[in-house]
Design a protein around this motif. Structure first.
Motif, PDB file in Angstrom:
ATOM      1  N   PHE A   1      -4.645   0.525  -6.587  1.00  0.00           N
ATOM      2  CA  PHE A   1      -4.369   0.557  -5.149  1.00  0.00           C
ATOM      3  C   PHE A   1      -5.250  -0.484  -4.482  1.00  0.00           C
ATOM      4  CE2 PHE A   1      -5.031   1.963  -0.814  1.00  0.00           C
ATOM      5  CZ  PHE A   1      -3.747   2.269  -0.402  1.00  0.00           C
TER       6      PHE A   1
ATOM      7  N   GLY B   1      -7.163  -1.623  -1.730  1.00  0.00           N
ATOM      8  CA  GLY B   1      -7.772  -1.157  -0.493  1.00  0.00           C
ATOM      9  C   GLY B   1      -8.718  -0.005  -0.742  1.00  0.00           C
TER      10      GLY B   1
ATOM     11  N   GLN C   1       0.823  -1.207   0.000  1.00  0.00           N
ATOM     12  CA  GLN C   1       0.000   0.000   0.000  1.00  0.00           C
ATOM     13  C   GLN C   1       0.859   1.259   0.000  1.00  0.00           C
ATOM     14  OE1 GLN C   1      -2.395  -0.694   3.459  1.00  0.00           O
ATOM     15  NE2 GLN C   1      -3.791  -2.107   2.413  1.00  0.00           N
TER      16      GLN C   1
ATOM     17  N   ASN D   1      -7.395   2.599   3.818  1.00  0.00           N
ATOM     18  CA  ASN D   1      -6.024   2.109   3.642  1.00  0.00           C
ATOM     19  C   ASN D   1      -5.122   3.173   3.041  1.00  0.00           C
ATOM     20  OD1 ASN D   1      -7.998  -0.474   2.837  1.00  0.00           O
ATOM     21  ND2 ASN D   1      -6.423  -0.920   4.333  1.00  0.00           N
ATOM     22  N   LEU D   2      -5.649   3.946   2.072  1.00  0.00           N
ATOM     23  CA  LEU D   2      -4.852   5.023   1.487  1.00  0.00           C
ATOM     24  C   LEU D   2      -4.548   6.105   2.522  1.00  0.00           C
ATOM     25  CD1 LEU D   2      -3.542   6.348  -0.993  1.00  0.00           C
ATOM     26  CD2 LEU D   2      -5.772   7.355  -1.521  1.00  0.00           C
TER      27      LEU D   2
END
Length: 525
Positions: A283, A285, A258, A289-290
């Protein structure tokens, strides 16, 4: 008879009054006539007798009209929207309510240690440096942090900052649980182990039940494991909420994949943790999560402290001799402070007190060539082994407590800007350090005290215009040839012609051989 008819004829004025009244009594779409509305409005004016009746007459008429529209339980009618301030006050009401048992605790007169930070003191220091959260918002955030520390067994809590979004912002709290009381992390690790075990069993069952085609020789790159809780990029736990008074939500642990993907994309946050992150490269998630990956990157690059405020312990010195990476520090009790003017003049008086994140996505490099015991046993049974594979080179980053003067420039732009909070009264000014790499990151310090905070969009500065990564070129098609191409079946005539041509060629070859043999015999004679 004529006289009686003349006496019965109505007065024209009465007719005009009756016609006007009939016009006013015509019901509108909502079933209320203008006559009834004016009568009710005048009755209210006579009942309340306001001093400025003419000025508020229009307002009273609007309120009377809306009261008829919102009356009853008819959901087909548009309900009157409540003001935004009223909705916000309702969400903040829980912050000012006293929790159960708090009055008894105050009566005891004993003050227990609490991880709750003194946010009012922090706000005062930030305000002197030109970073102002506002008095009302500071109080609400402090009450929200109090709810967080009262409902969870925390050892440490700090207001990390505020990340802005297009539809809502995130208030971020950096916490650390007491030892052995972080049950949520243990449950999450057990669930992941169960899922991986179930997936492996399902794959084995499918392979046994079905006659699968030959396996591909392609091997994906090894997965870099995430760092354990309490170490590296997962040293702290982060809680976020979109508004003071809303429920605090715990962000998941961050993985190296990530962090690596977050470095390649640029995306503004929406304020919805469940929003999908649609980017290229993809990405893995959601926005939660970001957000966690960006918090780790910002913390690693912008959390700094004056030189000498932190120091390594005695145990750290022994670990350094053995080649281990230093990842812990402690406050220096003998720290005497650095004058504010020296903090502003030289970046060598500032150091990073958070570990650097390597290109691999971890703070401590993981050798993917070293395999576990299970993977080694599986490879022992294989006949072919890859001997040509080279071990990856270890990634090395700047150690902990590295001076800011060693940070790389951003396209001939210094990564940090240091200044005094006031040039008019420099003897009482503070040192303000602003990050140019992560706009919104500030460090404000006096001679013996400092604070870090981030208030921004969570996007790294780019000196050049951002251009998304181009997709990879398509793979090359397999070579076309007669060996793999399907040919049409020949006709009978074609087969006969081919057979005749082959016989003629064979006969010609025999004649040529006989002629060669005759010539050789003549030469021998």
């Amino acid at each position: 008879m004529a006289e009686n008819a003349a006496s019965v004829a109505p007065d024209p004025r009465e007719l005009e009054v009756q016609n006007a009244k009939a016009f006013l009594q015509q019901a509108g779409p909502n079933g209320v006539s203008l006559y009834e509305h004016l009568a009710a409005l005048l009755s209210r004016v006579l009942a309340e007798r306001p001093p400025n009746a003419l000025e508020i007459l229009e307002q009273m008429s609007t309120e009377l009209h809306w009261s008829r529209l919102t009356k009853g339980l008819d959901t087909l009618r548009t309900q009157k929207e409540e003001p935004h301030t009223y909705i916000k006050a309702e969400s903040h009401r829980a912050l000012f309510a006293r929790g159960a048992g708090e009055e008894e605790a105050e009566g005891d007169g004993e003050m227990t240690e609490s991880p709750l930070p003194n946010l009012l003191d922090l706000a005062h220091l930030l305000q002197q440096g030109g970073v102002n959260l506002g008095r009302d918002e500071t109080v609400r955030i402090a009450l929200a942090l109090k709810r967080l520390t009262d409902t969870r067994p925390l050892q440490f809590c700090r207001f990390w900052g505020k990340i802005l979004g297009t539809q809502g912002s995130y208030l971020v709290a950096e916490v650390q649980f007491r030892e052995g009381e972080d049950d949520e992390a243990e449950e999450g690790a057990e669930e992941e182990e169960d899922k991986t075990g179930e997936e492996e069993e399902d794959e084995e069952e499918k392979e046994e039940a079905e006659d699968l085609p030959p396996k591909s020789t392609y091997r994906p790159p090894p997965v870099v494991p995430k760092e354990d809780n309490g170490t590296g990029a997962n040293k702290y736990v982060y809680f976020v909420c979109t508004e003071p008074g809303a429920e605090w939500v715990r962000l998941p642990s961050v993985t190296p994949a990530q962090i690596t993907a977050a470095r390649k994309v640029r995306r503004l946050f929406t304020g919805n943790l469940d929003a999908p992150v649609i980017t290229y490269p993809p990405f893995l998630g959601t926005e939660a999560n970001l957000l966690r990956a960006q918090i780790a990157r910002i913390s690693a690059g912008t959390l700094v402290s004056p030189l000498g405020y932190y120091q390594f312990g005695e145990e750290e010195g022994e670990e350094e001799e053995e080649g281990a990476v230093r990842d812990t520090y402690e406050e220096n009790p003998e720290y005497e402070g650095i004058p504010v003017t020296e903090l502003v003049e030289s970046l060598s008086n500032w150091v990073h007190h958070v570990q650097h994140i390597l290109p691999q996505g971890r703070c401590v490099w993981h050798n993917t060539a070293v395999k576990s015991e299970e993977e080694a046993e599986e490879e022992e049974g294989e006949e072919e082994e890859k001997e040509d594979e080279e071990e990856p080179e270890p990634e090395v980053g700047p150690p902990l407590l590295t001076p800011l003067s060693e940070d790389a420039e951003i396209n001939q732009t210094p990564p940090w800007t240091a200044s005094l909070s006031s040039s008019l009264i420099p003897q009482y000014a503070l040192a303000v350090l602003r990050s140019n790499l992560w706009p919104g990151a500030y460090t404000i310090a006096s001679s013996k005290k400092f604070e870090n905070i981030y208030i921004g969009w969570g996007v790294k500065y780019s000196p050049e215009g951002y251009s998304p990564t181009a997709p990879p070129p398509p793979q090359v098609e397999y070579p076309s040839g007669p060996e793999i191409s399907e040919a049409a079946d020949p006709t009978v005539e074609e087969e006969q012609a081919l057979k005749a041509a082959q016989e003629e060629a064979a006969a010609a070859a025999e004649e040529a051989e006989e002629e060669e043999e005759e010539e050789e015999e003549e030469e021998d004679d």
